[in-house]
Design an enzyme around this catalytic site. Structure first.
Site, PDB file in Angstrom:
ATOM      1  N   TRP A  36       0.893  -1.151  -0.254  1.00 14.37           N
ATOM      2  CA  TRP A  36       0.033   0.500   0.510  1.00 14.37           C
ATOM      3  C   TRP A  36       0.457   0.737   0.041  1.00 14.37           C
ATOM      4  CZ3 TRP A  36      -4.694   1.945   1.046  1.00 14.37           C
ATOM      5  CH2 TRP A  36      -5.195   3.795   0.869  1.00 14.37           C
ATOM      6  N   MET A  37       0.352   2.454  -0.709  1.00 13.00           N
ATOM      7  CA  MET A  37       0.773   3.950  -0.480  1.00 13.00           C
ATOM      8  C   MET A  37      -0.306   4.790  -0.273  1.00 13.00           C
ATOM      9  SD  MET A  37       2.685   5.412  -3.933  1.00 13.00           S
ATOM     10  CE  MET A  37       3.936   4.945  -4.532  1.00 13.00           C
ATOM     11  N   ASN A  38      -0.017   5.637   0.286  1.00 12.32           N
ATOM     12  CA  ASN A  38      -0.329   6.673   0.183  1.00 12.32           C
ATOM     13  C   ASN A  38       0.349   8.497   0.314  1.00 12.32           C
ATOM     14  OD1 ASN A  38      -0.960   5.674   3.429  1.00 12.32           O
ATOM     15  ND2 ASN A  38      -1.745   7.669   3.286  1.00 12.32           N
ATOM     16  N   ASP A  39       0.385   8.723   0.828  1.00 13.06           N
ATOM     17  CA  ASP A  39       0.852  10.115   0.788  1.00 13.06           C
ATOM     18  C   ASP A  39       2.253  10.326  -0.050  1.00 13.06           C
ATOM     19  OD1 ASP A  39      -1.435  10.680   2.139  1.00 13.06           O
ATOM     20  OD2 ASP A  39      -0.725  11.514   4.316  1.00 13.06           O
ATOM     21  N   GLN A  55       3.939   7.388   2.037  1.00 13.31           N
ATOM     22  CA  GLN A  55       3.124   5.970   3.525  1.00 13.31           C
ATOM     23  C   GLN A  55       3.545   4.657   2.832  1.00 13.31           C
ATOM     24  OE1 GLN A  55       1.896   7.731   6.601  1.00 13.31           O
ATOM     25  NE2 GLN A  55       3.823   8.017   5.963  1.00 13.31           N
ATOM     26  N   ARG A 167      -0.401  17.158  12.900  1.00 17.24           N
ATOM     27  CA  ARG A 167       0.531  16.163  12.032  1.00 17.24           C
ATOM     28  C   ARG A 167       1.080  16.710  10.820  1.00 17.24           C
ATOM     29  NH1 ARG A 167      -4.688  13.763  12.291  1.00 17.24           N
ATOM     30  NH2 ARG A 167      -5.662  13.934  10.512  1.00 17.24           N
ATOM     31  N   ASP A 168       1.995  15.547   9.938  1.00 15.82           N
ATOM     32  CA  ASP A 168       2.665  15.865   8.201  1.00 15.82           C
ATOM     33  C   ASP A 168       3.408  17.430   8.780  1.00 15.82           C
ATOM     34  OD1 ASP A 168       0.977  14.338   8.191  1.00 15.82           O
ATOM     35  OD2 ASP A 168      -1.027  15.164   7.753  1.00 15.82           O
ATOM     36  N   GLU A 223      -5.322  18.962   6.156  1.00 15.02           N
ATOM     37  CA  GLU A 223      -3.577  18.161   6.665  1.00 15.02           C
ATOM     38  C   GLU A 223      -2.358  18.447   5.327  1.00 15.02           C
ATOM     39  OE1 GLU A 223      -5.324  13.871   7.869  1.00 15.02           O
ATOM     40  OE2 GLU A 223      -6.145  13.779   5.409  1.00 15.02           O
ATOM     41  N   TRP A 306      -9.090   9.490  -0.274  1.00 17.99           N
ATOM     42  CA  TRP A 306      -9.369   8.972   1.334  1.00 17.99           C
ATOM     43  C   TRP A 306     -11.085   8.486   0.536  1.00 17.99           C
ATOM     44  CZ3 TRP A 306      -6.207   6.396   3.321  1.00 17.99           C
ATOM     45  CH2 TRP A 306      -5.045   6.697   4.168  1.00 17.99           C
TER      46      TRP A 306
HETATM   47  C1  FRU Z   1      -2.964  12.335   4.931  1.00 20.45           C
HETATM   48  C2  FRU Z   1      -2.919  11.044   6.208  1.00 20.45           C
HETATM   49  C3  FRU Z   1      -1.452  12.332   7.304  1.00 20.45           C
HETATM   50  C4  FRU Z   1      -1.526  11.138   7.701  1.00 20.45           C
HETATM   51  C5  FRU Z   1      -1.458   9.888   7.038  1.00 20.45           C
HETATM   52  C6  FRU Z   1      -1.431   8.664   7.000  1.00 20.45           C
HETATM   53  O1  FRU Z   1      -3.585  11.170   3.919  1.00 20.45           O
HETATM   54  O2  FRU Z   1      -4.243  10.832   7.062  1.00 20.45           O
HETATM   55  O3  FRU Z   1      -2.518  13.515   7.527  1.00 20.45           O
HETATM   56  O4  FRU Z   1       0.159  11.622   8.026  1.00 20.45           O
HETATM   57  O5  FRU Z   1      -2.396  10.031   5.834  1.00 20.45           O
HETATM   58  O6  FRU Z   1      -1.102   7.559   6.926  1.00 20.45           O
END
Ligand code: FRU
Length: 496
Positions: A36-39, A55, A167-168, A223, A306
């Site tokens: 899996w990949m996100n940010d 991520q 965060r972030d 975020e 999301w």
């Molecule tokens: C945004 C987020 C960030 C968080 C990360 C968690 O997509 O919700 O705020 O750091 O993803 O995976």
């Protein structure tokens, strides 16, 4: 010392990567090495190359305890995977290494700042999440978490700010060598805000001020902030959760906003002058920017949303999540413009060009097709002063499927519709943008990779992005006009 958790993740990535055939990945959009990949995280230059962390949950095609995946590139199109950079292996990040950023230290080492997530027991069996900011230092491959972690905790927050939504961090080295960190936070009223922290050396940090407040105007929690100077203005990017749709100005749900204004480096007083959505399509979130050696500000986002993440059983691919094409940014007339990075032109293969003086109905060309394409279309009414009802480009087409980009000059509305793009889910299928098309004159540049289409309108004034699950054999492209239009099409195959 590399922890067991990180060693296991790295060994798993190396082993499981082999079961993902190259042809099942996007060709030039970065996808996760496994799982899996996100940010995008830590997007920056280091050691003469671009580094992009992300991520990452290596073990499944769904979100899990976050690690940082890692890839490097010379041109932002050909990517080489490096072993995972961070794993959740400390008490302060045992529930995940969330998003963050990277910059080079004066001694040549690379500094990562990320959000460490842990859990704390509250009443009885109840636990609550705590988010703090943490550091790791490395050589571009291996990173050691800082012994002084976490470097920012709830004790550093201004009154009322949430300990859970903190965060972030996006770090920036200032002209005088000191450091800024812009961090997403939630104020006492439940609304997002961006906090500015300052450091002399990148290690010892203190709260400086609230850089921007949402006051429940654009969504709730903000975020993944980024803040930079561009073309004489300052640009604040943030990705709000829970946006209420506002006409065609903002789609609802998860999106990315851009506030453009002025700011002085001394006072860091940001005065907003305009606001806009960054992408009017379906899949774009949590972008980060970096500077190229020749001074271009380039943005990469998570090409997903999301609100549309499909349940694991619906995902027919051995990976999940991909990055957008890197986009060169500029500010013109108070708006953010985006164009695909010019390096993409080096992937251009066969060129086909067609011009129609006048047509209505449907047109297609034997040499304009494909799922890896850089397609430019100019359309206008066939007659001077005339108009037409609707013009559409259909992509990724076969008898069952297509994705359409349709323009109605009467309303100046461009619509992206992936309702027939092979998805079995009932997620968001359609999004629209108001565009400025003088007398029905419109320019589109559409970048297609195996699982996506990114539509750049009128030189990048708007962008609409969508991921596609359409079967790869559906590679038709056709043009449909309701009314008489003049059209010019230039299509390049993309070879990588
Ligand atoms: C945004 C987020 C960030 C968080 C990360 C968690 O997509 O919700 O705020 O750091 O993803 O995976």
């Amino acid at each position: 010392m590399t922890s067991l958790t990180l060693r296991e993740a790295r060994a798993y990535e190396e082993m499981a990567e082999k079961s993902i055939p190259a042809g099942t990945r996007p060709a030039f959009h970065l996808s996760p090495r496994t799982g899996w990949m996100n940010d995008p995280n830590g997007f920056s230059r280091y050691g003469g190359r671009y580094h992009l962390f992300y991520q990452h949950y290596p073990y499944a095609t769904e979100w899990g305890t976050m690690h940082w995946g890692h890839a490097v590139s010379d041109d932002l199109l050909h990517w080489e995977y490096l072993p995972a950079a961070l794993a959740p292996d400390e008490a302060y990040d045992c529930a995940g290494c969330f998003s963050g950023s990277a910059a080079e230290l004066p001694d040549g080492r690379q500094l990562l700042m990320y959000t460490g997530v842990s859990r704390e027991r509250t009443d009885g069996e109840e636990t609550s999440e705590i988010q703090t900011q943490c550091l790791a230092v490395g050589d571009g491959v291996d990173y050691e978490k800082y012994s002084g972690n976490p470097v920012l905790t709830s004790a550093d927050l201004p009154p009322g700010a949430s300990r859970v939504d903190f965060r972030d961090p996006k770090i920036r080295v200032r002209d005088d060598g000191s450091w800024d960190a812009y961090v997403g936070s939630r104020a006492a009223d439940g609304s997002g805000q961006i906090l500015l922290f300052r450091s002399a050396d990148g290690f010892r940090w203190h709260f400086e001020k609230v850089l921007a407040e949402n006051r429940n105007r654009l969504g709730k929690m903000w975020e993944c902030p980024d803040f930079f100077e561009l073309d004489g203005k300052w640009v604040l990017l943030a990705s709000p959760q829970e946006m209420c749709p506002e006409g065609l100005k903002y789609p609802g749900g998860y999106g990315t906003i851009c506030l453009i204004g002025s700011c002085s480096e001394d006072t860091m007083e940001f005065r907003e002058e305009s606001d806009q959505a960054v992408d009017y399509g379906i899949d774009f979130y949590a972008p980060q920017t970096a500077l190229t050696p020749d001074g271009r500000r380039v943005m990469i986002g998570w090409m997903q949303n999301w609100g549309t993440v499909s349940p694991p059983r619906e995902n027919r691919l051995p990976w999940y999540g991909q990055m957008s094409i890197p986009r060169e940014l500029s500010v013109k007339n108070g708006r953010l413009y985006q164009v695909p990075i010019r390096e993409l032109e080096s992937l251009r293969g066969e060129r086909a060009e067609h011009a129609e003086e006048s047509f209505s109905g449907t047109v297609s060309y034997p040499d304009v097709s494909g799922r890896l394409a850089d397609l430019e279309v100019d359309v206008e009414p066939a007659e001077e002063g005339g108009t037409y009802g609707c013009f559409s480009v259909r992509l990724a087409k076969d008898s069952r499927s297509h994705t359409s980009v349709s323009f109605r000059p009467g309303e100046n509305v461009l619509e992206l519709d992936r309702g027939f793009s092979g998805s079995r889910g009932d997620a968001i299928r359609q999004r629209s943008a108001r565009v400025s098309a003088d007398r029905g004159k419109l320019n589109l540049r559409i970048i297609m990779d195996r699982y996506s289409a990114e539509v750049f309108v009128n030189g990048g004034e708007q962008v609409l992005t969508a991921t596609l699950l359409t079967d790869e054999a559906a590679d038709g492209i056709e043009f449909i006009a309701d009314g008489n239009v003049r059209m010019r099409v230039v299509n390049y195959t993309l070879d990588i």
